[in-house]
Design a protein around this motif. Structure first.
Motif, short mmCIF file in Angstrom:
data_model
loop_
_atom_site.label_atom_id
_atom_site.label_comp_id
_atom_site.label_asym_id
_atom_site.label_seq_id
_atom_site.Cartn_x
_atom_site.Cartn_y
_atom_site.Cartn_z
N SER A 239 3.45 -0.42 -7.88
CA SER A 239 4.56 0.52 -7.70
C SER A 239 5.25 0.27 -6.37
O SER A 239 4.65 -0.26 -5.42
N THR A 240 6.52 0.66 -6.28
CA THR A 240 7.26 0.49 -5.03
C THR A 240 6.66 1.35 -3.92
O THR A 240 6.79 1.02 -2.73
N TYR A 241 6.02 2.44 -4.28
CA TYR A 241 5.36 3.28 -3.27
C TYR A 241 4.24 2.51 -2.57
O TYR A 241 4.11 2.55 -1.34
N ARG A 242 3.44 1.79 -3.33
CA ARG A 242 2.35 1.01 -2.74
C ARG A 242 2.90 -0.19 -1.99
O ARG A 242 2.36 -0.59 -0.94
N MET A 243 3.98 -0.80 -2.50
CA MET A 243 4.60 -1.91 -1.78
C MET A 243 5.15 -1.43 -0.44
O MET A 243 5.07 -2.15 0.57
N GLU A 244 5.74 -0.25 -0.42
CA GLU A 244 6.27 0.30 0.83
C GLU A 244 5.18 0.41 1.88
O GLU A 244 5.38 0.05 3.05
N GLN A 245 4.00 0.88 1.46
CA GLN A 245 2.88 1.00 2.40
C GLN A 245 2.43 -0.37 2.90
O GLN A 245 2.14 -0.56 4.09
N GLU A 246 2.38 -1.36 1.99
CA GLU A 246 1.93 -2.70 2.39
C GLU A 246 2.90 -3.32 3.38
O GLU A 246 2.48 -3.89 4.40
N ASP A 249 2.51 -1.89 6.78
CA ASP A 249 1.31 -2.39 7.47
C ASP A 249 1.57 -3.71 8.17
O ASP A 249 0.92 -4.01 9.19
N PHE A 250 2.52 -4.50 7.66
CA PHE A 250 2.84 -5.79 8.27
C PHE A 250 4.10 -5.72 9.12
O PHE A 250 4.68 -6.75 9.47
N GLY A 251 4.55 -4.50 9.45
CA GLY A 251 5.67 -4.34 10.37
C GLY A 251 7.04 -4.41 9.75
O GLY A 251 8.03 -4.53 10.48
N LEU A 252 7.15 -4.31 8.43
CA LEU A 252 8.46 -4.37 7.76
C LEU A 252 8.78 -2.99 7.20
O LEU A 252 8.22 -2.58 6.19
N PRO A 253 9.68 -2.23 7.82
CA PRO A 253 10.02 -0.88 7.35
C PRO A 253 10.96 -0.94 6.15
O PRO A 253 12.17 -0.75 6.28
N ARG A 256 11.00 2.42 -0.48
CA ARG A 256 10.96 2.20 -1.93
C ARG A 256 12.31 2.47 -2.59
O ARG A 256 12.62 1.88 -3.63
N GLN A 257 13.14 3.34 -1.98
CA GLN A 257 14.47 3.55 -2.53
C GLN A 257 15.31 2.29 -2.41
O GLN A 257 16.04 1.92 -3.34
N LEU A 258 15.21 1.61 -1.27
CA LEU A 258 15.96 0.37 -1.07
C LEU A 258 15.46 -0.71 -2.01
O LEU A 258 16.26 -1.47 -2.58
#
Length: 606
Positions: A239-246, A249-253, A256-258
């Motif tokens: 899900s985009t929610y989990r991708m947003e968190q990942e 974690d690696f410094g990329l803000p 999930r809307q974007l």
């Protein structure tokens, strides 16, 4: 005349006129009273007769209702047992596994039902099975994983100074090397700043900017980042929610809307052209397979909770062509989608027994031939058998079950047809007539002998038999053409990721999102069907398509497919360059050697 009667008459004759009138009045009153009693009795009898008839009707109604509720209870219990099996049991239709599992397992902790064995072994455990002594045998060796396709790097761990301290200079030498292979992961993101020159032309110094084929104007999206987002969502069902968190974690803000907006825009800008071309190529193939599954769209103009559908169309798994898997979003499950999609189609469609397919076949007047699915035929007997306590039966009683006999016959049909998959369509058709058709005819002959009116026949078994009888024409159609598969399993396998994604990202917010989902699953599943690397293919399309957005000639799309030589060359190139991109040198480092005294003298002299 009796003496008592004569005496009674003589007494009446001796009475006066007034006495006789009194007797007559008394008799008339008695008669009226008797008539009243008779009328009351007749009314009571009619009322009781009516009430009795009503009671009979009520009793008959209650008996029917009781019978209906008993059948409904049986069906509910069957559904609950099958649901329990689906959740805690093994998802298999293999007959041996069904017999080994026996009765449906009880609701227990899922940790105790974890399957640690191979596919052919049973995953259900009973108390007796847990404490039973283990069978002795050869230890199964772990399957060797092939790592040769990954980029290779060598590392030599040889600390000469440490060895000199431990064993003294000249007191040791390298006898040989012992190797161990591990797989390493390199993660992280970086910002690439690309500069393009602005040229000053001529004496007037007119400024000319060299065009740069950016993926999305005024955006930091790159082909690699966009491909990673699409790959994770549609290939890995993240899900985009989990991708947003990942990414955070690696410094990329990255919100999930974007990401959702990017997916929709890339699907419409770049992948839609490939989708439309794939549809054109697919309709040129006369052998299709089709299935559908539910999907939720929140803002589609209908009331909350309305179901939408994702349709899946694929080229036949037996037809000799580059496989195409195409998904389409529709608000309903009606026949209108099939009419529109197959408007100019002529050929065979393998599918389940859903009525819209048969409506399409009848409306086409023989131009479109509907073919049945033997998996659905088999599945009904599997469900019926799963509800029986086969573990408590003797082997003879178990083998005498109609479900067992039918499943044995279906197994022979599958075994005979599976052996023909590597043949061409002409040879396959000939072998089907000699090897498969007799088995199919024998199966349907047995199905006709089952008496569905018998009380011993369960509702599930009756459903299985009725299905086979009603679908006989369509189930036997694969015998008429070598390119028609025996079942629709290939289409079900391709639509399974869509069904599974309902547990990951649940729904689409808009119709645009649902249509983008259908486009992206088309791209991903078509790449998988052609054994292409999904990530590299997505990145390839996102790198190449911006170069052709101004082209009026769409022949460049022939190089955008996962089977095109241009993409295959790109994938091979990226596979070779992966090691160097991740900072891993492609050349093998120099092999360390045992230090020698003359090498030390040469080093001191130098």
């Amino acid at each position: 005349m009796a003496p008592e009667e004569i005496k009674y008459i003589q007494d009446d004759l001796n009475k006066t006129r007034d006495e006789l009138l009194a007797v007559i009045v008394s008799l008339r009153q008695e008669k009226e009273l008797q008539l009243t009693y008779r009328a009351e009795n007749e009314r009571a009898m009619k009322s009781m007769t009516l009430e009795y008839a009503q009671l009979l009707q009520e009793n008959e109604r209650l008996q029917k209702e009781n019978q209906h509720l008993s059948q409904l209870l049986t069906l509910t219990q069957d559904k609950e047992q099958l649901k329990t099996k689906a959740i805690f049991g093994r998802g298999t239709e293999k007959l041996d596994d069904l017999l080994e599992n026996g009765k449906i397992i009880e609701l227990i902790d899922e940790a105790t039902t974890e399957d640690s064995g191979s596919y052919g072994q049973s995953s259900s455990r009973t108390t007796a099975g847990m404490h039973a002594p283990k069978k002795k045998g050869k230890k199964r060796q772990a399957k060797k994983v092939d790592l040769d396709a990954l980029p290779q790097r060598s590392c030599f761990l040889c600390d000469i100074k440490k060895f000199d301290e431990l064993y003294g200079k000249g007191g040791w030498r390298i006898a040989h090397w012992r190797s161990r292979r591990t797989v390493e992961v390199v993660r992280g993101y970086y910002v690439l700043t690309t500069y393009t020159p602005v040229l000053s032309i001529g004496l007037h110094h007119a400024l000319v900017t060299i065009p740069n084929d950016c993926l999305l104007p005024k955006s930091f999206a790159s082909a690699s980042l966009a491909a990673d987002i699409i790959y994770q969502k549609f290939a890995l069902r993240v899900s985009t929610y989990r991708m947003e968190q990942e990414y955070q974690d690696f410094g990329l803000p990255l919100s999930r809307q974007l990401m959702s907006d990017w997916i929709i825009r890339f699907a419409e800008m770049y992948f839609a052209l490939i989708y439309d071309r794939l549809k054109e190529l697919m309709l040129e193939v006369p052998y299709h397979q089709c299935d559908e599954t539910t999907w939720r769209v929140l803002n589609d103009g209908r009331k909350a909770g309305s179901k939408s559908f994702i349709w899946c169309h694929i080229t036949s798994e037996l037809y000799d062509c580059d496989p195409i898997v195409l998904f389409a979003y529709e608000a309903t499950r009606g026949t209108d989608h099939l009419r529109q999609f197959y408007e100019d189609f002529k050929g065979f469609i393998s599918c389940d027994a859903y009525c819209s397919y048969h409506v399409l076949g009848r409306e086409s007047l023989g131009i479109i031939l509907i073919c049945g699915c033997a998996m659905h035929m088999r599945r009904r007997f599997v469900d019926s058998l799963a509800l029986k306590d086969t573990g408590a039966m003797s082997e003879e009683a178990r083998e005498a079950l109609p479900e067992m006999i039918a499943l044995r016959m279906i197994g022979k049909i599958y075994e005979a047809d599976e052996a023909l998959k590597d043949l061409d369509c002409t040879q396959r058709l000939l072998k089907r007539q000699t090897d498969v058709r007799p088995l199919v005819e024998e199966y349907f002959e047995y199905i006709e002998t089952i008496d569905c009116t018998s009380p011993e026949v369960s509702a599930r078994l009756k459903d299985a038999v009725t299905y086979s009888r009603n679908q006989k024409e369509y189930l036997m159609r694969f015998l008429e053409d070598g390119n028609v598969p025996i079942d629709n399993g290939a289409c079900e396998r391709h639509i399974r990721p869509v069904a599974a994604s309902r547990h990951s990202f649940l729904f689409s917010d808009s119709i645009r999102g649902a249509e983008a989902l259908a486009i992206m699953y088309t791209i991903v599943e078509t790449a998988r069907a052609n054994h292409a690397n999904v990530y590299w293919y997505l990145r390839y399309v996102l790198e190449e398509m911006p170069k052709h957005m101004d082209d009026k000639d769409l022949r460049f799309l022939d190089g955008m497919f996962p089977w095109s030589p241009k993409y295959r060359a790109y994938e091979e190139k990226m596979a070779r360059e992966t090691g160097s991109e991740q900072g891993m040198p492609g050349t093998r480092p120099e092999l360390p050697k045992t230090p020698r005294k003359r090498d030390e003298r040469h080093a001191q002299t130098a």
